[in-house]
Design a protein around this motif. Structure first.
Motif, mmCIF file in Angstrom:
data_model
loop_
_atom_site.group_PDB
_atom_site.id
_atom_site.type_symbol
_atom_site.label_atom_id
_atom_site.label_comp_id
_atom_site.label_asym_id
_atom_site.label_seq_id
_atom_site.Cartn_x
_atom_site.Cartn_y
_atom_site.Cartn_z
ATOM 1 N N VAL A 187 0.854 -1.187 0.000
ATOM 2 C CA VAL A 187 0.000 0.000 0.000
ATOM 3 C C VAL A 187 0.892 1.240 0.000
ATOM 4 C CG1 VAL A 187 -1.807 1.279 1.201
ATOM 5 C CG2 VAL A 187 -1.788 -1.235 1.281
ATOM 6 N N ILE A 188 0.766 2.052 -1.049
ATOM 7 C CA ILE A 188 1.536 3.300 -1.147
ATOM 8 C C ILE A 188 0.543 4.449 -1.021
ATOM 9 C CG2 ILE A 188 3.181 4.630 -2.514
ATOM 10 C CD1 ILE A 188 3.803 2.080 -4.085
ATOM 11 N N ALA A 210 4.086 2.138 2.348
ATOM 12 C CA ALA A 210 5.008 3.245 2.118
ATOM 13 C C ALA A 210 4.204 4.536 2.133
ATOM 14 C CB ALA A 210 5.721 3.076 0.780
ATOM 15 N N SER A 211 4.844 5.622 2.568
ATOM 16 C CA SER A 211 4.141 6.894 2.703
ATOM 17 C C SER A 211 4.321 7.808 1.496
ATOM 18 C CB SER A 211 4.612 7.621 3.969
ATOM 19 O OG SER A 211 6.013 7.853 3.910
ATOM 20 N N ASN A 212 5.128 7.391 0.520
ATOM 21 C CA ASN A 212 5.263 8.180 -0.705
ATOM 22 C C ASN A 212 5.746 7.274 -1.839
ATOM 23 O OD1 ASN A 212 8.329 8.293 -0.905
ATOM 24 N ND2 ASN A 212 8.041 9.284 1.095
ATOM 25 N N ASP A 240 -1.820 5.487 -4.140
ATOM 26 C CA ASP A 240 -2.451 6.792 -4.284
ATOM 27 C C ASP A 240 -1.921 7.454 -5.555
ATOM 28 O OD1 ASP A 240 -3.937 9.016 -3.734
ATOM 29 O OD2 ASP A 240 -2.576 9.814 -2.217
ATOM 30 N N VAL A 241 -2.715 8.338 -6.128
ATOM 31 C CA VAL A 241 -2.282 9.028 -7.345
ATOM 32 C C VAL A 241 -1.476 10.276 -7.002
ATOM 33 C CG1 VAL A 241 -3.013 10.181 -9.458
ATOM 34 C CG2 VAL A 241 -4.252 8.170 -8.654
ATOM 35 N N ILE A 289 -3.499 -1.090 -8.621
ATOM 36 C CA ILE A 289 -4.778 -0.402 -8.459
ATOM 37 C C ILE A 289 -4.534 0.987 -7.880
ATOM 38 C CG2 ILE A 289 -7.016 -0.416 -7.292
ATOM 39 C CD1 ILE A 289 -6.881 -3.454 -7.244
ATOM 40 N N PHE A 290 -5.073 2.004 -8.548
ATOM 41 C CA PHE A 290 -4.943 3.371 -8.063
ATOM 42 C C PHE A 290 -5.995 3.676 -7.000
ATOM 43 C CE2 PHE A 290 -2.638 4.813 -12.032
ATOM 44 C CZ PHE A 290 -1.508 5.263 -11.356
ATOM 45 N N LEU A 291 -5.601 4.478 -6.015
ATOM 46 C CA LEU A 291 -6.512 4.995 -5.000
ATOM 47 C C LEU A 291 -6.693 6.486 -5.255
ATOM 48 C CD1 LEU A 291 -4.902 3.317 -1.840
ATOM 49 C CD2 LEU A 291 -6.712 2.398 -3.313
#
Length: 207
Positions: free
Chosen positions: A6-7, A31-33, A52-53, A79-81
């Protein structure tokens, strides 16, 4: 057990997604970025990535572009969030190779359904790929004999002459003769080029 990376730069959102995944029995990494996420891909080797985008340092599109450029990660489901109301060009993401989009806040049902669908598709692709190596007959269109087709089928799978000889019950010298005949018929100089020609035939016959 499947592993999901999960990013996501929003800490609470990242934690919520991780909790859902762990409750569903997935191994997780986070990861946070984007830059941190890319670094984790090589060490964690996830089976699927949720990303995340819009993120600092490296956005989701840049992450996906880097992953799809590498043979090692080109086929990892992605998969994009996206946050509700974000003006995201989904076509750009899909053109880069994204498998799906999920809108935040993400419900447990939507997340589980998306992952189940992606993993089911991945498994079907694996089964279809395995079937390519069952029957050498499609390779006859290359103008080679059935025995040469059998040899070529094993060459595609990375087998050496000794291994092929053992599998087919013939001598290594006989395998070498078949390989030379295959290369000559196909008009190529090496086994790699012959494998590429064979894969083109096998894939087109199962599309």
């Amino acid at each position: 057990m499947k592993k999901v990376l999960v990013i996501e730069d929003h800490a609470m959102m990242r934690r919520n997604v991780l909790v859902i995944l762990e409750m569903e029995g997935y191994q997780v990494a986070s990861a946070s970025n984007g830059r941190e996420g890319l670094a984790l891909v090589s060490t964690e080797q996830p089976d699927l990535i949720l990303c995340d985008v819009m993120m600092p340092e490296l956005d989701g599109h840049a992450v996906l572009r880097a992953l799809r450029a590498s043979p090692l990660t080109a086929s990892v489901p992605f998969i994009f969030l996206t946050a509700k109301g974000e003006k995201i060009d989904q076509r750009t993401g899909m053109n880069l190779g994204a498998d799906d989009y999920l809108t935040k806040p993400i419900t447990r049902n939507d997340l589980v359904a998306a992952l189940d669908a992606r993993f089911a598709r991945k498994e079907q692709q694996r089964v279809n790929f395995d079937r390519l190596f069952v029957d050498p007959e499609p390779l006859l269109v290359l103008g080679i004999t059935m025995r040469e087709a059998e040899v070529l089928l094993w060459i595609v799978q990375g087998k050496g002459n000794n291994e092929i000889g053992g599998i087919l019950g013939v001598s290594t010298q006989t395998v070498k003769k078949h390989v030379c005949a295959i290369l000559d018929t196909l008009g190529v100089d090496n086994r790699s080029s012959a494998s590429i020609r064979a894969m083109e035939v096998l894939v087109s016959g199962h599309s």
